[in-house]
Design a protein around this motif. Structure first.
Motif, PDB file in Angstrom:
ATOM      1  N   LEU A 167       0.669  -1.172  -0.204  1.00  0.00           N
ATOM      2  CA  LEU A 167      -0.021  -0.127   0.009  1.00  0.00           C
ATOM      3  C   LEU A 167       0.841   1.321  -0.182  1.00  0.00           C
ATOM      4  O   LEU A 167       0.422   2.506  -0.547  1.00  0.00           O
TER       5      LEU A 167
ATOM      6  N   SER B 266      -4.877  12.262   4.278  1.00  0.00           N
ATOM      7  CA  SER B 266      -5.876  11.224   3.541  1.00  0.00           C
ATOM      8  C   SER B 266      -5.935  11.669   2.131  1.00  0.00           C
ATOM      9  O   SER B 266      -6.232  12.414   1.435  1.00  0.00           O
TER      10      SER B 266
ATOM     11  N   TRP C 108      -4.860  -0.613   5.460  1.00  0.00           N
ATOM     12  CA  TRP C 108      -5.216   0.879   5.744  1.00  0.00           C
ATOM     13  C   TRP C 108      -6.355   1.237   6.810  1.00  0.00           C
ATOM     14  O   TRP C 108      -7.172   0.333   6.713  1.00  0.00           O
TER      15      TRP C 108
ATOM     16  N   ASP D 268      -8.841   4.839   7.828  1.00  0.00           N
ATOM     17  CA  ASP D 268      -8.850   6.314   7.561  1.00  0.00           C
ATOM     18  C   ASP D 268      -9.802   6.607   8.751  1.00  0.00           C
ATOM     19  O   ASP D 268     -11.087   6.520   9.098  1.00  0.00           O
TER      20      ASP D 268
ATOM     21  N   LEU E  64      -9.540   0.494  -0.906  1.00  0.00           N
ATOM     22  CA  LEU E  64      -9.164   1.702  -1.039  1.00  0.00           C
ATOM     23  C   LEU E  64      -9.339   2.301  -2.551  1.00  0.00           C
ATOM     24  O   LEU E  64      -9.829   3.448  -2.623  1.00  0.00           O
TER      25      LEU E  64
END
Length: 301
Positions: free
Chosen positions: A11, A34, A53, A55, A67
């Protein structure tokens, strides 16, 4: 590439290929501004060990496919694979900042992060008068081993990838310890500050009754009065800070520190729950107190 090949892409390499670079590193966790929204402070985490990941601003996370779904606004897997291939790093590799190894505050092993469903933890939230659905939007259920025994508790995430942990018999954290910072969907001039996450959840429980959720306001939780120095930089970007701290000496010291060190307007809102040690006590006393103080708290916001 097939979907299994896609999931092997790191990632942090993919993010570097689309122009996103980490601004901080905490062990195996990288923090980014972000790529999914505009923000001033990094709240997008990549765990390089498990290649996942999260957020914190939108409460979403996952692998590279999830994502891409948000980046390219599509659920068509074949389309997403093509988009990832187009940006797939070939020779691009992100230069990670050097970081000293972090020594865990406790020897937690076999950590599992799960949805918050255990009946004992739900009961504990009920005893603290916390709305369960409100807690579930933010908190996780953590299972872990330490000193040869298995434990579980409510996990409250911080910006560094660690967790505050609570259950009826235990209060601690999984390192790294840090503040928690939540952002509204649109930039705000005011940030509400709390000492601990139970007070934050108490506040959110009170606000739930007015359908006023996490996305309408910026919040910062210290997770310890010793973290006040970590809060100064993010709070300095606001015009006004409103403090919902404990009605005790520690709470007054934190307020004075913010008032002294921040060059912005800082308000002490603890008077709105005068007579109670903190917001959680105020919430738990609602059923026995007249309704006027509750309305006054909401009107004071």
């Amino acid at each position: 590439m097939n979907i299994n090949d896609i999931k092997q892409i790191k990632l942090h390499d993919f993010l570097a290929a689309i122009g996103c670079k980490p601004v901080k590193q905490y062990g195996v966790n990288l923090m980014y501004l972000s790529p999914l929204r505009e923000e001033k402070h990094a709240s997008f985490k990549v765990n390089t060990e498990i290649n996942q990941w999260y957020d914190f601003g939108i409460g979403r996370g996952g692998n590279i496919i999830t994502l891409a779904e948000l980046l390219y606004n599509s659920s068509d897997v074949s389309y997403l694979i093509r988009q990832i291939e187009r940006n797939a790093p070939s020779s691009v590799s992100v230069s990670l900042p050097t970081a000293k190894p972090i020594t865990p505050q406790n020897s937690f092993e076999h950590l599992q992060v799960l949805p918050l469903i255990h009946p004992a933890l739900i009961k504990y939230l009920g005893e603290r008068c916390i709305d369960v659905e409100t807690a579930r939007t933010i908190c996780k259920e953590l299972h872990f081993d330490t000193r040869g025994k298995h434990y579980f508790g409510i996990g409250f995430p911080n910006i560094a990838g660690g967790y505050e942990i609570r259950n009826p018999f235990f209060k601690g954290c999984i390192a790294p310890k840090d503040i928690s910072h939540f952002y509204a969907e649109e930039p705000k001039k005011v940030c509400f500050v709390f000492e601990g996450f139970m007070d934050f959840l108490s506040f959110m429980t009170l606000r739930r009754k007015e359908n006023d959720g996490l996305k309408r306001q910026d919040y910062l939780v210290l997770n310890s009065v010793s973290n006040v120095h970590k809060a100064l930089e993010p709070l300095s970007h606001y015009e006004h800070v409103q403090c919902f701290l404990d009605n005790d000496e520690a709470g007054r010291k934190v307020y004075q520190a913010l008032l002294t060190d921040l060059k912005i307007h800082v308000t002490d809102s603890s008077r709105l729950y005068a007579g109670c040690k903190d917001l959680n006590e105020f919430l738990c006393r609602q059923n026995t107190l007249p309704q006027k103080p509750v309305r006054n708290l909401r009107r004071g916001l």
